[in-house]
Design an enzyme around this catalytic site. Structure first.
Site, PDB file in Angstrom:
ATOM      1  N   TYR A  53       7.860  16.900 -10.058  1.00 53.57           N
ATOM      2  CA  TYR A  53       7.579  15.682 -10.814  1.00 53.57           C
ATOM      3  C   TYR A  53       7.149  16.079 -12.227  1.00 53.57           C
ATOM      4  CZ  TYR A  53       5.253  11.454 -12.337  1.00 53.57           C
ATOM      5  OH  TYR A  53       4.856  10.372 -13.072  1.00 53.57           O
ATOM      6  N   LYS A 105       4.337   5.358  -3.722  1.00 54.62           N
ATOM      7  CA  LYS A 105       5.768   5.248  -3.404  1.00 54.62           C
ATOM      8  C   LYS A 105       5.963   4.705  -1.984  1.00 54.62           C
ATOM      9  CE  LYS A 105       5.952   7.385  -7.363  1.00 54.62           C
ATOM     10  NZ  LYS A 105       5.825   6.652  -8.583  1.00 54.62           N
TER      11      LYS A 105
HETATM   12  N1  PLP Z   1       4.964  13.280  -7.059  1.00 55.55           N
HETATM   13  C1  PLP Z   1       6.147  12.671  -7.139  1.00 55.55           C
HETATM   14  C2  PLP Z   1       7.326  13.258  -6.419  1.00 55.55           C
HETATM   15  C3  PLP Z   1       6.294  11.515  -7.902  1.00 55.55           C
HETATM   16  O1  PLP Z   1       7.491  10.908  -7.990  1.00 55.55           O
HETATM   17  C4  PLP Z   1       5.162  10.982  -8.582  1.00 55.55           C
HETATM   18  C5  PLP Z   1       5.266   9.775  -9.411  1.00 55.55           C
HETATM   19  O2  PLP Z   1       6.338   9.320  -9.750  1.00 55.55           O
HETATM   20  C6  PLP Z   1       3.951  11.651  -8.475  1.00 55.55           C
HETATM   21  C7  PLP Z   1       3.866  12.795  -7.699  1.00 55.55           C
HETATM   22  C8  PLP Z   1       2.712  11.122  -9.179  1.00 55.55           C
HETATM   23  O3  PLP Z   1       2.218  10.037  -8.451  1.00 55.55           O
HETATM   24  P1  PLP Z   1       1.417   8.793  -9.119  1.00 55.55           P
HETATM   25  O4  PLP Z   1       2.375   8.091 -10.034  1.00 55.55           O
HETATM   26  O5  PLP Z   1       0.984   7.997  -7.925  1.00 55.55           O
HETATM   27  O6  PLP Z   1       0.273   9.388  -9.855  1.00 55.55           O
END
Ligand code: PLP
Length: 384
Positions: free
Chosen positions: A105, A201
């Site tokens: 990410y 998600k």
């Molecule tokens: N990990 C993945 C694979 C993600 O897609 C995201 C956000 O899009 C995150 C971590 C970060 O999560 P958050 O947006 O809940 O902080």
């Protein structure tokens, strides 16, 4: 010994954790809004909680469900996926070595580079390839980060193989399993030490809560440090968000099964389409990580895929602009389908190809989704 059947994680989450709340015997957990809890005359805390910065009973249903889903010893909710991940890295000491993938990410990767510099942590990045990770782990390390399938090209890494290499190097293995979800992959059973989720998600599943979670295999000293971070810093969801998350988790399995089946159908339809140069989906037999994904993912390959549009960036942006059922928005994992021109969201320095559209497949009627893509692509073919 009890003669009650052992409850599966799937049954447990369908019942929101399965507890009946006292004193009214509610089959839905109430929302706990108090920030503080009364002490007994003897100074004790008979309710078990002291202060709500990290002890609100509102976290319990989702945390218990996460333990069951990931077969972990303990779980913690956080205010976001990013704060859950940050709690892991901030529990390392300066001078420690982290091995992390280029394919992860993007916001977390950027944060990790900046944080590593400031905190004095050495961060070495590996290409999303099992042998490349093993080569990086010929040197001692303290923590290995892995994301599979990895955003936004969905490279698949072999968790069991990474766990063996991490252990040999003296490192903990942490898996961002946001996209795989506990429905399809159990990283702890494959040897990982910690699992991280952006609960924003699939776990919540309705685009209305930002939250994160960690689940651990062992309640060891490193886990204690993570708990301390949360307790001291209070990066927790509010009671209503925690309640919404637990409600969303009730439908995790049917949502994921339907969305994953739809993603597989969309992937096949796109692979046969003349305007599409490549389909990136672990469920496609021609996808490089398909063999590992088939062994590692049980019951489906998830609901995320990307398509590369012939004609480059302009054509890809045109397709996105012509879609009407797919909503143009970032994020993923909800009941509604989303499309995103990922390179323009990630901005300068992105490794994402500029002809790539990321699709988060929801639970709409799959034929409607395919029709939407076909009409958007037909315009591209006619227009060149
Ligand atoms: N990990 C993945 C694979 C993600 O897609 C995201 C956000 O899009 C995150 C971590 C970060 O999560 P958050 O947006 O809940 O902080």
């Amino acid at each position: 010994m009890s003669d009650r059947p052992q409850t599966s994680a799937e049954t447990l989450v369908a019942q929101g954790g399965g507890r009946v709340a006292e004193p009214y015997r509610e089959i839905v957990e109430p929302i706990h809004v108090a920030t503080t809890y009364e002490r007994a005359p003897d100074g004790g805390y008979p309710g078990g909680a002291v202060y709500s910065r990290d002890q609100n009973p509102a976290y319990r249903p989702a945390e218990e469900m996460l333990c069951a889903l990931e077969d972990g010893r303990a779980a913690l909710l956080f205010a976001s996926g990013m704060s859950a991940a940050a709690a892991v890295f901030r529990s390392l000491d300066p001078g420690m070595r982290v091995v992390a993938p280029h394919a992860m990410y993007w916001a977390l990767r950027n944060w990790l580079i900046a944080f590593g510099n400031r905190w004095g942590i050495e961060v070495d990045f590996y290409e999303p390839d099992d042998a490349e990770l093993e080569a990086q782990l010929e040197l001692p390390a303290d923590l290995v980060w892995l994301e599979t399938p990895a955003n936004p090209s969905w490279e698949v890494m072999d968790i069991a193989r990474a766990a063996t290499a991490a252990r040999r190097a003296g490192a903990r293995l942490v898996v961002d399993s946001t996209v795989a979800t506990p429905v399809f992959t159990q990283p702890l059973a494959l040897g990982a030490d910690l699992v991280m989720h952006s609960a924003t998600k699939y776990l919540n599943g309705h685009s209305d809560v930002v939250a994160g979670a960690l689940v651990t295999r062992d309640t060891d000293a490193f886990w204690d440090r993570i708990c301390l971070h949360r307790a001291q810093e209070g990066a927790v969801p509010g009671p209503f968000e925690a309640w919404l998350l637990a409600r969303g988790m009730r439908t995790l399995f049917p949502r994921l099964r339907q969305a994953s089946a739809s993603a597989a159908r969309i992937a096949d339809a796109m692979a046969a389409h003349p305007a599409i140069g490549a389909v990136l989906y672990p469920g496609r037999p021609d996808f490089p990580g398909h063999v590992v994904a088939s062994a590692q993912m049980q019951g489906g390959f998830g609901a995320m895929l990307s398509i590369r549009v012939r004609g480059g960036e302009e054509a890809a942006r045109q397709v996105a602009s012509r879609l009407s059922i797919f909503k143009r928005a970032t994020s993923l994992g909800s009941t509604e389908s989303l499309v995103e021109h990922r390179a323009s969201v990630e901005g300068p320095g992105t490794r994402c190809p500029d002809d790539l559209l990321r699709l988060s497949v929801g639970i709409e009627l799959v034929d409607d989704l395919i029709d939407d893509l076909e009409q958007a692509l037909a315009g591209i073919r006619a227009g060149g």
